[in-house]
Design a protein around this motif. Structure first.
Motif, PDB file in Angstrom:
ATOM      1  N   SER A 111       1.400   3.878  -2.369  1.00 32.19           N
ATOM      2  CA  SER A 111       1.313   3.759  -0.906  1.00 32.19           C
ATOM      3  C   SER A 111       1.340   2.324  -0.406  1.00 32.19           C
ATOM      4  CB  SER A 111       0.046   4.454  -0.403  1.00 32.19           C
ATOM      5  OG  SER A 111       0.016   5.798  -0.846  1.00 32.19           O
ATOM      6  N   GLY A 112       1.698   1.378  -1.278  1.00 30.84           N
ATOM      7  CA  GLY A 112       1.821  -0.006  -0.840  1.00 30.84           C
ATOM      8  C   GLY A 112       0.488  -0.716  -0.691  1.00 30.84           C
ATOM      9  N   ASN A 113       0.462  -1.776   0.118  1.00 27.67           N
ATOM     10  CA  ASN A 113      -0.772  -2.548   0.228  1.00 27.67           C
ATOM     11  C   ASN A 113      -1.686  -1.986   1.318  1.00 27.67           C
ATOM     12  OD1 ASN A 113      -0.520  -4.093   2.815  1.00 27.67           O
ATOM     13  ND2 ASN A 113       1.217  -5.076   1.787  1.00 27.67           N
ATOM     14  N   LEU A 114      -2.949  -2.360   1.239  1.00 27.17           N
ATOM     15  CA  LEU A 114      -3.974  -1.782   2.104  1.00 27.17           C
ATOM     16  C   LEU A 114      -3.793  -2.181   3.567  1.00 27.17           C
ATOM     17  CD1 LEU A 114      -6.500  -0.014   2.198  1.00 27.17           C
ATOM     18  CD2 LEU A 114      -7.866  -2.024   1.606  1.00 27.17           C
ATOM     19  N   ARG A 115      -3.255  -3.364   3.814  1.00 29.01           N
ATOM     20  CA  ARG A 115      -3.023  -3.789   5.208  1.00 29.01           C
ATOM     21  C   ARG A 115      -2.031  -2.867   5.898  1.00 29.01           C
ATOM     22  NH1 ARG A 115      -2.147  -9.854   5.753  1.00 29.01           N
ATOM     23  NH2 ARG A 115      -4.427  -9.706   5.702  1.00 29.01           N
ATOM     24  N   GLU A 116      -0.903  -2.621   5.240  1.00 33.96           N
ATOM     25  CA  GLU A 116       0.117  -1.758   5.837  1.00 33.96           C
ATOM     26  C   GLU A 116      -0.373  -0.305   5.905  1.00 33.96           C
ATOM     27  OE1 GLU A 116       2.747  -2.896   7.325  1.00 33.96           O
ATOM     28  OE2 GLU A 116       2.137  -4.914   6.748  1.00 33.96           O
ATOM     29  N   TYR A 117      -1.105   0.103   4.886  1.00 35.69           N
ATOM     30  CA  TYR A 117      -1.616   1.476   4.826  1.00 35.69           C
ATOM     31  C   TYR A 117      -2.593   1.722   5.982  1.00 35.69           C
ATOM     32  CZ  TYR A 117      -3.308   5.761   2.550  1.00 35.69           C
ATOM     33  OH  TYR A 117      -3.628   7.068   2.243  1.00 35.69           O
ATOM     34  N   ARG A 118      -3.445   0.729   6.253  1.00 32.53           N
ATOM     35  CA  ARG A 118      -4.426   0.858   7.343  1.00 32.53           C
ATOM     36  C   ARG A 118      -3.713   0.855   8.696  1.00 32.53           C
ATOM     37  NH1 ARG A 118      -7.561   2.507  10.522  1.00 32.53           N
ATOM     38  NH2 ARG A 118      -9.568   1.578  11.123  1.00 32.53           N
ATOM     39  N   LYS A 119      -2.672   0.055   8.857  1.00 35.09           N
ATOM     40  CA  LYS A 119      -1.907   0.054  10.108  1.00 35.09           C
ATOM     41  C   LYS A 119      -1.260   1.417  10.353  1.00 35.09           C
ATOM     42  CE  LYS A 119      -0.567  -4.846  10.242  1.00 35.09           C
ATOM     43  NZ  LYS A 119       0.596  -5.757  10.037  1.00 35.09           N
ATOM     44  N   LYS A 120      -0.812   2.020   9.264  1.00 37.59           N
ATOM     45  CA  LYS A 120      -0.129   3.313   9.352  1.00 37.59           C
ATOM     46  C   LYS A 120      -1.108   4.423   9.705  1.00 37.59           C
ATOM     47  CE  LYS A 120       2.844   6.324   6.560  1.00 37.59           C
ATOM     48  NZ  LYS A 120       3.452   6.511   5.210  1.00 37.59           N
ATOM     49  N   HIS A 121      -2.335   4.308   9.175  1.00 37.05           N
ATOM     50  CA  HIS A 121      -3.353   5.343   9.398  1.00 37.05           C
ATOM     51  C   HIS A 121      -4.487   4.737  10.229  1.00 37.05           C
ATOM     52  CE1 HIS A 121      -1.257   7.869   6.502  1.00 37.05           C
ATOM     53  NE2 HIS A 121      -1.233   6.840   5.675  1.00 37.05           N
ATOM     54  N   ARG A 122      -4.293   4.720  11.524  1.00 42.21           N
ATOM     55  CA  ARG A 122      -5.231   4.040  12.416  1.00 42.21           C
ATOM     56  C   ARG A 122      -6.505   4.858  12.664  1.00 42.21           C
ATOM     57  NH1 ARG A 122      -2.614  -0.270  14.774  1.00 42.21           N
ATOM     58  NH2 ARG A 122      -4.194  -0.454  16.409  1.00 42.21           N
ATOM     59  N   HIS A 123      -6.391   6.168  12.530  1.00 43.27           N
ATOM     60  CA  HIS A 123      -7.541   7.030  12.796  1.00 43.27           C
ATOM     61  C   HIS A 123      -8.148   7.480  11.467  1.00 43.27           C
ATOM     62  CE1 HIS A 123      -6.425   6.974  16.990  1.00 43.27           C
ATOM     63  NE2 HIS A 123      -5.194   7.313  16.653  1.00 43.27           N
ATOM     64  N   VAL A 124      -9.021   6.647  10.968  1.00 44.90           N
ATOM     65  CA  VAL A 124      -9.670   6.887   9.676  1.00 44.90           C
ATOM     66  C   VAL A 124     -11.181   6.821   9.880  1.00 44.90           C
ATOM     67  CG1 VAL A 124      -9.935   6.036   7.304  1.00 44.90           C
ATOM     68  CG2 VAL A 124      -7.730   5.855   8.438  1.00 44.90           C
TER      69      VAL A 124
END
Length: 307
Positions: A111-124
């Motif tokens: 799933s790539g790096n955590l920065r991009e992953y967090r941007k993709k999944h904003r509602h966590v």
């Protein structure tokens, strides 16, 4: 050793553009990521039947900088010695003389790096953010208690990688890591400015710089904002960090518990808890990751009979 079919009629297969000297690993043309130092491609391990990451560094780019070449080799030597679920694993390394490249095969995080992953999944949920944060901390604890101690020195959310299907995160990009002796003191100024502890600039620091960077990672995860994004230059970031001015993103953290935890991590060096101490912090009460769940299941009798 299995190898890719060379049959031109085999149109279903995806062609490799390069193979390692043994023929075990094949590199595809798909670029997974790139930085100032290296490019990372998707690749395949034909022996194990798994996808891997092929990291490639063009050494001629650094022909005038032997220190940089040594640093790259250091990353590879370092990775080879590390065995931890929250650290990217290294499988193979070699230098390709013809094109003067350093190549190394590592595990791939889907799933790539955590920065991009967090941007993709904003509602966590905060619980999910805590699970990610705890895993990063477990990786840091492993590095800091390694013999000799290892300081990452460039921990940030783009250097942490994710297997999203199982919620697993791993620390990578150890190219700036320092191996330090029993006094745990290092001296070089290295890192990403937004995440660099103030004592890094003073060229006299310990593994506690990673705890500061870790706090900034948690801040980014919680706030969805890179620390000190209000600054438009490195000089301004340096001035604020040196004067003890906290990033504006910290004021936007509404969760009191999370804000308190971040503040512990970015406190003065002698007041910062170690990774081991932070793992015992009430912030992580009730947060159990998959490794711990497996251990608990075994000990509770779901995996075996306990007398």
């Amino acid at each position: 050793m299995p190898c890719e079919s060379s049959d031109p009629l085999d149109k279903d297969s995806e062609p490799f553009v390069e193979a390692d000297p043994t023929g075990r690993y094949g590199r595809y043309d798909e670029l997974l990521g790139s930085g100032a130092v290296k490019k990372v491609y998707r690749a395949f391990d034909q022996e194990e039947g798994i996808e891997v990451a092929w990291n490639q560094v063009k050494l001629r780019s650094f022909s005038d900088d032997p220190a940089m070449i040594e640093r790259l080799y250091s990353e590879v030597r370092l990775l080879k010695s590390l065995k931890n679920n929250n650290i990217i694993a290294l499988y193979k390394v070699w230098r390709e003389e013809k094109n003067n490249t350093l190549n190394f095969i590592t595990e791939i995080c889907t799933s790539g790096n955590l920065r991009e992953y967090r941007k993709k999944h904003r509602h966590v949920s905060m619980r999910a953010l805590k699970k990610w944060s705890k895993q990063i901390l477990k990786g840091l604890d492993y590095l800091h208690t390694h013999e000799p101690c290892i300081i990452h020195r460039d921990l940030n959310c783009s250097n942490v990688f994710v297997n999203g299907n199982i919620g697993q995160v791993k620390i990578g990009d150890l190219g700036l890591a320092a191996i330090v002796g029993k006094n745990h003191i290092a001296h070089s100024i290295l890192g990403t400015p937004e995440f660099m502890a103030p004592e890094l600039y003073e060229e006299n620091y310990t593994e506690m710089v990673d705890i500061y960077s870790y706090g900034m990672c948690v801040l980014e995860l919680v706030s969805l904002e890179i620390p000190y994004s209000e600054c438009d230059s490195v000089a301004k970031i340096y001035k604020r960090v040196s004067n003890g001015v906290k990033p504006e993103a910290l004021n936007k953290v509404k969760d009191v518990e999370a804000k308190s935890f971040i503040e512990k991590c970015i406190a003065q060096p002698n007041a910062r808890p170690s990774a081991a101490e932070l793992l015992r912090d009430p912030f992580f009460d009730g947060i159990v990751d998959d490794d711990e769940e497996g251990e608990n299941n075994e000990n509770n009798g779901t995996g075996r009979i306990v007398s």
